[in-house]
Design a protein around this motif. Structure first.
Motif, PDB file in Angstrom:
ATOM      1  N   LYS A   1       0.833  -1.188  -0.113  1.00  0.00           N
ATOM      2  CA  LYS A   1       0.139  -0.057   0.016  1.00  0.00           C
ATOM      3  C   LYS A   1       0.967   1.074   0.210  1.00  0.00           C
ATOM      4  O   LYS A   1       0.652   2.299  -0.700  1.00  0.00           O
ATOM      5  CB  LYS A   1      -1.101   0.021   1.248  1.00  0.00           C
ATOM      6  N   THR A   2       1.846   1.060   0.601  1.00  0.00           N
ATOM      7  CA  THR A   2       3.041   2.191   0.755  1.00  0.00           C
ATOM      8  C   THR A   2       3.616   2.659  -0.571  1.00  0.00           C
ATOM      9  O   THR A   2       3.700   3.853  -0.947  1.00  0.00           O
ATOM     10  CB  THR A   2       3.771   2.196   1.924  1.00  0.00           C
ATOM     11  N   LEU A   3       4.069   1.592  -1.031  1.00  0.00           N
ATOM     12  CA  LEU A   3       4.573   1.703  -2.603  1.00  0.00           C
ATOM     13  C   LEU A   3       3.806   2.218  -3.600  1.00  0.00           C
ATOM     14  O   LEU A   3       4.034   3.074  -4.327  1.00  0.00           O
ATOM     15  CB  LEU A   3       5.186   0.321  -2.765  1.00  0.00           C
ATOM     16  N   ASN A   4       2.510   1.644  -3.433  1.00  0.00           N
ATOM     17  CA  ASN A   4       1.263   2.078  -4.305  1.00  0.00           C
ATOM     18  C   ASN A   4       1.292   3.644  -4.080  1.00  0.00           C
ATOM     19  O   ASN A   4       1.073   4.438  -5.170  1.00  0.00           O
ATOM     20  CB  ASN A   4      -0.045   1.484  -4.088  1.00  0.00           C
ATOM     21  N   LEU A   5       1.037   4.288  -2.977  1.00  0.00           N
ATOM     22  CA  LEU A   5       0.871   5.426  -2.762  1.00  0.00           C
ATOM     23  C   LEU A   5       2.171   6.412  -3.191  1.00  0.00           C
ATOM     24  O   LEU A   5       1.969   7.342  -3.633  1.00  0.00           O
ATOM     25  CB  LEU A   5       0.839   5.597  -0.956  1.00  0.00           C
ATOM     26  N   ILE A   6       3.328   5.865  -3.143  1.00  0.00           N
ATOM     27  CA  ILE A   6       4.373   6.577  -3.503  1.00  0.00           C
ATOM     28  C   ILE A   6       4.556   6.819  -4.949  1.00  0.00           C
ATOM     29  O   ILE A   6       4.756   7.882  -5.448  1.00  0.00           O
ATOM     30  CB  ILE A   6       5.797   5.869  -2.822  1.00  0.00           C
ATOM     31  N   TYR A   7       4.194   5.478  -5.639  1.00  0.00           N
ATOM     32  CA  TYR A   7       3.918   5.594  -6.867  1.00  0.00           C
ATOM     33  C   TYR A   7       2.938   6.589  -7.633  1.00  0.00           C
ATOM     34  O   TYR A   7       3.352   7.237  -8.364  1.00  0.00           O
ATOM     35  CB  TYR A   7       3.728   4.177  -7.470  1.00  0.00           C
ATOM     36  N   ASN A   8       1.830   6.492  -6.817  1.00  0.00           N
ATOM     37  CA  ASN A   8       0.749   7.546  -7.448  1.00  0.00           C
ATOM     38  C   ASN A   8       1.537   9.052  -7.139  1.00  0.00           C
ATOM     39  O   ASN A   8       0.883   9.905  -8.015  1.00  0.00           O
ATOM     40  CB  ASN A   8      -0.492   7.446  -6.579  1.00  0.00           C
ATOM     41  N   LEU A   9       2.056   9.343  -6.037  1.00  0.00           N
ATOM     42  CA  LEU A   9       2.412  10.778  -5.784  1.00  0.00           C
ATOM     43  C   LEU A   9       3.455  10.968  -6.713  1.00  0.00           C
ATOM     44  O   LEU A   9       3.434  12.155  -7.446  1.00  0.00           O
ATOM     45  CB  LEU A   9       3.018  10.781  -4.256  1.00  0.00           C
TER      46      LEU A   9
END
Length: 113
Positions: free
Chosen positions: A13-21
């Motif tokens: 979830k954290t990696l996905n959030l970083i990717y989206n940012l």
């Protein structure tokens, strides 16, 4: 086992959030005029030095001298995606063509060249 699964799920979830940012940040980035474009390979983050010869790469110290900026500015430019980092073992190299292009669009307008 459930704790490991929960931890992995949180990491994803954290990696996905970083990717989206990062994706939203890159989409908001200002367009650079064609005359000031940087020669960037097809892959944005090239980490393998085997695709480049030693003549096509420069050290961070050499890039500092070419651009007449500090190591911190070089790092900032790399973080913004303006320069590509090449890892060669434990050392870091930059693509010489990108550094030369940055000399035109960054250093020259500021009177550093």
């Amino acid at each position: 086992m459930m704790a490991i699964l929960r931890t992995l799920t949180n990491c994803l979830k954290t990696l996905n959030l970083i990717y989206n940012l990062l994706e939203s940040h890159l989409s908001q980035k200002e367009d650079v005029p064609a005359s000031a474009s940087i020669a960037v390979p097809d892959e944005c983050n090239v980490w393998d030095a085997t695709t480049y010869t030693e003549d096509e790469l420069v050290t961070v110290k050499e890039a500092e001298a070419i651009l007449k900026v500090s190591r911190w500015k070089i790092e900032d430019m790399c973080n913004k995606g303006e320069l590509t980092i090449i890892r060669k073992g434990r050392s870091v190299r930059l693509i010489k063509a990108e550094v030369d292009a940055a000399r035109v669009w960054y250093s020259a307008p500021k009177g550093k060249v």
